[in-house]
Scaffold this motif. Structure first.
Motif, short mmCIF file in Angstrom:
data_model
loop_
_atom_site.label_atom_id
_atom_site.label_comp_id
_atom_site.label_asym_id
_atom_site.label_seq_id
_atom_site.Cartn_x
_atom_site.Cartn_y
_atom_site.Cartn_z
N ASP A 49 -0.46 5.12 -12.10
CA ASP A 49 -1.00 3.83 -12.66
C ASP A 49 -0.98 3.22 -11.46
O ASP A 49 -0.88 3.08 -9.55
N GLU A 50 -1.00 1.63 -11.37
CA GLU A 50 -1.16 0.76 -10.30
C GLU A 50 -0.47 0.55 -9.21
O GLU A 50 0.58 0.53 -8.00
N ASP A 51 1.79 0.17 -10.61
CA ASP A 51 2.53 0.23 -10.08
C ASP A 51 2.83 1.13 -9.62
O ASP A 51 3.54 1.37 -7.95
N LEU A 53 0.50 3.56 -7.54
CA LEU A 53 0.12 3.01 -6.51
C LEU A 53 0.56 2.08 -5.33
O LEU A 53 0.95 2.38 -4.36
N GLY A 54 0.91 0.79 -5.89
CA GLY A 54 1.83 0.37 -5.20
C GLY A 54 3.26 0.43 -4.49
O GLY A 54 3.38 -0.11 -3.34
N ARG A 55 3.95 1.38 -4.93
CA ARG A 55 5.03 1.24 -4.41
C ARG A 55 5.11 2.75 -3.21
O ARG A 55 5.42 2.78 -2.56
N ARG A 57 1.71 2.58 -1.83
CA ARG A 57 1.55 1.74 0.06
C ARG A 57 2.94 1.49 0.13
O ARG A 57 2.89 1.09 1.75
#
Lengths: 78, 78
Positions: A49-51, A53-55, A57
Motif C-alpha cells: 500500500d502507500e505506506d 511504498l513510502g518505506r 522509497r
C-alpha cells in the motif's frame, strides 16, 4: 517491488566502460553504450500500500542508493 | 534496452541477506525479503531490431550473466 539504482548520467561509470571496452575482443559489435547499476527485488510484509511504498522509497534513497551520485527508480513487478 | 541479472532463486544471495539484516538497526520494518542483482542499460548503434535484440541476448547470456547461477531478463525502455 523493484528498485533500480543507476549512477547519475554525469558521473563516470567505469564498470560500464569496462564492459563496452571488452566487447570488440569478444566479437560483439554494434553496441554504443553500456551503463551498469544495481537491481533490488524487495518483498514487503502484508499489502503493498502507500505506506509500504513510502518505506521502500525511504530505504532506496538512504540505504540502496547514494543520492549524491546515484538516481533510483521504483517499479511494481509481478 | 535494459538487462536485469538476478541470482537464481535457489542460489543464496549474501548481499540481499546483508541488506535485510541491516534494516532493523536502521529503523526500517515490514520488509520480508531483499535480493540484489545487476542492472544494465545498453544503447545500440542504429535501430533496435531483431538482429540487435539477438546480439544483446547473446551478450547478456555470456558476458553480463553467469547462466549457471544467474537468470537475466531483457526489457525495452525509453
Amino acid at each position: 517491488m523493484v528498485v533500480d539504482v543507476m549512477l547519475k548520467p554525469e558521473i563516470l561509470d567505469p564498470q560500464g566502460q569496462a564492459i563496452l571496452g571488452a566487447l570488440p575482443s569478444l566479437g560483439v559489435s554494434g553496441i554504443a553504450a553500456v551503463r551498469q547499476g544495481k537491481h533490488f527485488e524487495i518483498d514487503v510484509d502484508g499489502e503493498m500500500d502507500e505506506d509500504a511504498l513510502g518505506r521502500i522509497r525511504d530505504l532506496a534513497g538512504t540505504l540502496l542508493a547514494n543520492p549524491v551520485i546515484e538516481d533510483f527508480a521504483l517499479r511494481v513487478e509481478g
